[in-house]
Design an enzyme around this catalytic site. Structure first.
Site, short mmCIF file in Angstrom:
data_model
loop_
_atom_site.label_atom_id
_atom_site.label_comp_id
_atom_site.label_asym_id
_atom_site.label_seq_id
_atom_site.Cartn_x
_atom_site.Cartn_y
_atom_site.Cartn_z
N GLU A 3 0.95 -1.19 -0.18
CA GLU A 3 -0.04 -0.47 -0.26
C GLU A 3 1.40 0.81 0.65
O GLU A 3 1.68 1.15 0.74
CB GLU A 3 -0.74 -0.12 1.16
CG GLU A 3 -2.24 -0.82 1.08
CD GLU A 3 -3.16 -1.19 2.46
OE1 GLU A 3 -3.24 0.08 2.73
OE2 GLU A 3 -3.57 -1.42 2.72
N CYS B 18 -3.46 2.63 7.57
CA CYS B 18 -2.47 1.40 6.88
C CYS B 18 -2.94 -0.51 7.20
O CYS B 18 -3.03 -0.70 7.80
CB CYS B 18 -1.30 1.80 7.47
SG CYS B 18 0.15 0.78 7.07
#
Length: 352
Positions: A104, A343
């Site tokens: 990511e 996250c």
């Protein structure tokens, strides 16, 4: 290797991304090309976002076709696997790496800057109890070029020059020390991002904070405390058993002594766990005398983690207690909620 001869396909070739202009020039010359093409390659790689030799139209067509027919040179660029944009302008990416792993990265724009939240590992071995990335396990460290690629990808897609970098994505940066240092050097020297605009976040690794200090960089160190006591910290951060809070704080003091720079202490507020006024007082006592700043992060709930976001009243009380103790404090407001802002959430949803 003779002029214009391609490398043996069985030979592992290091990606071009991450190399300096001098190193790229050396590689170009090894391919029988004139020296000045090294500068051209450097500009196309770092400024124009070239993903293959075929993209570099100033290179001889025959040379480009030669590599297109037998692509043994890796530019080190990832593929965009998934891209989400939210109403506040935040853009979140899942990037597919050469081995198929997914990582990511997030672009966070404001009126004056574009910040990229960068990952340093695929997954994370720290397994923090409230963290979506930690719930997903650990696969491997990211290579230097895989870190740099995240920044270039966000810059290209969002069509805005990146001004700030925060190593607050997936992974523990100080467990990938050499590649972290190499990536910071390239981001600074080759992409032009000032060191003072780069932040490295760590949950704390024994001996690594003093090691980081001795690099004498101008980057900001952010230490993830998340608790004012050893007991609570060990509850939410498994590694705290091996790195007691008192030892972490000693290393933080050494960092300040070596660098003369303040530390940013990150503190995720978890309802009923670490968000009381008494714990705010404990935190103020813990970091007294530090050249520091506290960044409070109201928890963003994730799947498989049994924690809740604190109330606004609890957040403001926590802030007030710190301010009364003359502690510099700010509250980080979550961006990109519609794009699985915490996250690891987006990657976790993709994996499921």
């Amino acid at each position: 290797m003779t002029a214009n001869t391609l490398p043996n396909p069985a030979t592992k070739v290091l990606p071009l991304l991450g190399r300096s202009q001098a190193e790229l020039t050396e590689w170009v010359e090894s391919q029988g090309q004139p020296r000045y093409r090294g500068k051209q390659l450097y500009e196309w790689l770092y400024e124009k976002g070239a993903r293959s030799l075929a993209d570099i139209t100033v290179f001889p067509k025959a040379w480009r076709e030669q590599f297109a027919a037998n692509p043994t040179v890796d530019f080190g660029r990832s593929q965009i696997h998934l891209h989400k944009q939210t109403r506040d302008g935040t853009e979140k990416f899942l990037l597919k790496l050469a081995d198929g792993e997914i990582v990511e990265t997030v672009g966070i724009p404001t009126s004056k800057r574009l910040t990229v939240c960068v990952s340093s590992q695929v997954g994370c071995p720290m397994a923090c109890d409230f963290c979506a990335t930690g719930k997903g396990g650990f696969q491997r460290n990211l290579a230097k070029h895989e870190i740099i690629d995240q920044v270039l990808t966000v810059q290209e897609v969002m069509q805005q020059r990146v001004s700030h970098i925060v190593f607050m994505g997936m992974g523990e940066p100080l467990l990938n020390f050499e590649n972290l240092m190499g990536a910071i050097a390239v981001l600074n020297k080759d992409i032009g991002i000032g060191q003072r605009n780069i932040t490295v976040s760590t949950v704390g690794i024994p001996n690594q904070i003093p090691r980081f200090a001795n690099e004498h960089l101008q980057v900001t160190l952010a230490v993830s405390l998340h608790a004012p006591s050893q007991q609570v910290r060990a509850q939410v951060i498994p590694s705290a058993d091996r790195y007691p809070l008192i030892a972490l704080m000693d290393d933080c003091r050494e960092y300040v002594e070596i660098t003369g720079r303040r530390i940013s202490f990150e503190y995720t507020l978890l309802a009923g766990v670490n968000d009381s006024a008494e714990q705010a007082q404990e935190l103020a006592y813990l970091i007294r005398g530090f050249q520091s700043h506290v960044n409070l992060i109201p928890y963003n709930p994730v799947t498989d983690a049994d924690y809740q976001r604190p109330t606004e009243k609890a957040i403001q009380t926590f802030v007030r207690v710190l301010e009364d103790a003359r502690i510099a404090v700010s509250v980080r407001r979550t961006r990109g909620l519609e794009a699985d802002a915490a996250c690891g959430q987006l990657r976790g949803q993709h994996t499921k």
